[in-house]
Write an enzyme that holds these catalytic residues in place. Structure first.
Site, PDB file in Angstrom:
ATOM      1  CE  LYS A 117      -3.957  -2.346   0.921  1.00 54.27           C
ATOM      2  NZ  LYS A 117      -3.493  -3.733   0.922  1.00 54.27           N
TER       3      LYS A 117
HETATM    4  C1  LIG Z   1      -4.090  -4.893   0.422  1.00 54.77           C
HETATM    5  C2  LIG Z   1      -3.228  -6.100   0.341  1.00 54.77           C
HETATM    6  C3  LIG Z   1      -3.452  -7.098  -0.645  1.00 54.77           C
HETATM    7  C4  LIG Z   1      -4.610  -7.045  -1.616  1.00 54.77           C
HETATM    8  O1  LIG Z   1      -4.491  -6.036  -2.574  1.00 54.77           O
HETATM    9  P1  LIG Z   1      -5.747  -5.589  -3.457  1.00 54.77           P
HETATM   10  O2  LIG Z   1      -5.310  -4.394  -4.216  1.00 54.77           O
HETATM   11  O3  LIG Z   1      -6.841  -5.288  -2.466  1.00 54.77           O
HETATM   12  O4  LIG Z   1      -6.103  -6.741  -4.327  1.00 54.77           O
HETATM   13  C5  LIG Z   1      -2.566  -8.161  -0.696  1.00 54.77           C
HETATM   14  N1  LIG Z   1      -1.542  -8.275   0.177  1.00 54.77           N
HETATM   15  C6  LIG Z   1      -1.305  -7.343   1.144  1.00 54.77           C
HETATM   16  C7  LIG Z   1      -0.171  -7.535   2.082  1.00 54.77           C
HETATM   17  C8  LIG Z   1      -2.137  -6.226   1.251  1.00 54.77           C
HETATM   18  O5  LIG Z   1      -1.901  -5.306   2.223  1.00 54.77           O
END
Ligand SMILES: *Cc1c(COP(=O)(O)O)cnc(C)c1O
Length: 481
Positions: A117
């Site tokens: 993120k």
């Molecule tokens: C948010 C997240 C995901 C999923 O990503 P999306 O964009 O919602 O598909 C996968 N792995 C981690 C560690 C995350 O924080």
């Protein structure tokens, strides 16, 4: 030519980037998408063999520029990107690491909160700041988090003069590291609130705050959740970066993406739309496998969310799926709206055969359960001496199961193993160490409020935060473990 944006539901005005950034959701309830797809910059689309790979920031500037043209000048964009990725502790920002012949991991977890993120939010926070400065406005970002997104958003806007951020999290239901990443930031514009309730209660409170118009206007509420186009846009870059690092696109690459809200993998789809040489996408789910079932059967059917070792993917209604459906339906907004409404009302919706065929031409999907996840973490450690987190393991498992002879695969590593130390230790016997920058997190002072699951109380608390632009400390909870 500046890109303009429309809604996936086809109604309402076309807007420029700055409005799309600050608005989040389109006025008709749909998600914003560009009305035309720009091409990748020359160097990224067809590289001469003599090409010397550029820096991550250079690639990012070229990829993002057309999407923000008219709102952010190239030099400003570059400055924002330099500043954002200065917070990463790897010179490549998102380094590629080989696991096996033809199989690489792209590590997206070198940012301040150790999950992917950060790659988007560090930029989006600065874009917010830039636009609010230009407008001479303030905004308050309000969000709910089950763990990862909240701290990444707080890290992204800490210290901003134009943005306050309030994050609600379920009291006692995050890991200690996750909580401390939110509660130990001392910046006066950053506020964490533990709600005596579940993640769903937190989300309902946030929705209720946005629906309370006087409250929403009083604070200029804004959101940076996963439907925000700017996040999808910034994530396009590392797909391009991976291909540049690998072989400059001479061989088509398959990307395997651990998936929850479909934001990450949709960014990959956009990169392909822009001309990146992609073979296909592998959509990796844990037991919450609504997306892999959609790809296999052509039918969406939501089930109960079950908790797993990869909690950031414990999602049954993927918010970004609407963008994909819009693409599969040839940009027909009203038809997209109808399909989404059917899913919301009946918990199911079906694609036509032609739409399903299109989907499977580009995507394959599969699921990995918790015991398989542990086995994969263990196997990767035994064979390669590498510790991987449970989300990354779900991707690696799907990549291993589906890889065809000669296929070049990049699996996205979405979290640092130290962010989920219990699962990693259970699988390998080794407890992963936090990187130096977080090593003292257990010694830092925590500051957060604990509030009941009650809208009036939460709103009154938020009203009290900004008196004459001064921040008032919440109920301070110190040394809570
Ligand atoms: C948010 C997240 C995901 C999923 O990503 P999306 O964009 O919602 O598909 C996968 N792995 C981690 C560690 C995350 O924080």
């Amino acid at each position: 030519m500046a890109v303009v944006y429309g809604s996936s539901r086809g109604r309402g005005p076309e807007l420029g980037f700055a409005d799309v950034l600050l608005t989040g959701l389109a006025p008709d309830g749909g998600l914003f998408l560009p009305t035309t797809w720009p091409s990748l910059p020359e160097s990224a689309a067809s590289l001469p063999t003599s090409y010397v790979p550029s820096s991550y920031v250079d690639v990012a500037t070229g990829v993002i520029e057309p999407f923000v043209a008219g709102a952010v000048e190239r030099e400003q964009l570059q400055a924002i990107l330099v500043d954002a990725y200065d917070t990463f502790d790897h010179p490549d920002v998102c380094p590629l690491v080989q696991v096996d012949e033809g199989h690489h991991l792209m590590e997206l977890f070198h940012g301040p909160t150790l999950a992917f993120k950060d790659v988007a939010l560090q930029v989006v926070g600065r874009l917010f700041d830039h636009e609010l400065e230009r407008r001479q406005q303030r905004a308050m970002i309000v969000g709910a988090t089950s763990g990862d997104t909240g701290s990444a958003a707080m890290e992204a806007v800490r210290g901003s003069e134009h943005v306050d951020i309030v994050v609600l999290f379920p009291h006692g239901r995050t890991t200690e590291v996750q909580r401390r990443q939110m509660t130990t930031l001392s910046d006066p514009n950053v506020h964490a609130i533990a709600i005596e309730g579940t993640f769903d209660d937190c989300q309902d409170l946030v929705k209720a705050m946005f629906s309370d118009e006087p409250f929403r206007l009083r604070h200029s509420l804004a959101a940076v959740n996963s439907i925000n186009w700017a996040r999808v846009m910034v994530q396009i870059v590392y797909f391009v970066w991976a291909v540049e690092q690998l072989d400059r696109g001479r061989q088509a690459t398959t990307f395997c993406v651990p998936t929850g809200n479909f934001g990450n993998v949709f960014s990959g789809h956009v990169a392909a739309r822009m001309g990146l040489n992609v073979n296909r996408f592998l959509v990796a789910s844990n037991r919450n496998d609504v997306l892999s079932r959609l790809i296999e059967t052509g039918e969406m059917r939501a089930e109960e969310v079950v908790p797993t070792l990869s909690p950031s993917m414990d999602i049954q209604i993927s918010s970004n799926l609407e963008r994909l459906l819009y693409e599969l339906l040839d940009g027909n907004g009203p038809a997209t709206a109808e399909l989404i409404a059917g899913f919301r009302d009946h918990g199911r919706a079906a694609l036509t055969e032609v739409q399903h065929q299109r989907l499977t031409d580009e995507f394959a999907g599969d699921r990995i359960d918790d015991s398989e996840t542990l086995a994969i973490i263990s196997e990767v450690y035994e064979t390669h001496g590498m510790l991987i987190d449970p989300h990354t393991a779900v991707g690696v498992g799907v990549a291993q199961r589906h890889r065809q002879p000669g296929e070049q695969i990049v699996s996205l590593a979405t979290a640092h193993p130290a962010k989920f130390p219990d699962a990693v230790e259970q699988a390998t016997g080794v407890r992963p160490e936090l990187p130096a920058r977080l090593a003292d997190i257990f010694d830092r002072r925590e500051d957060y409020a604990v509030l009941p699951n009650d809208l009036a109380t939460v709103e009154a608390f938020v009203d009290g935060l900004s008196v004459d632009g001064l921040s008032v400390d919440g109920l301070s909870v110190d040394g809570l473990s």
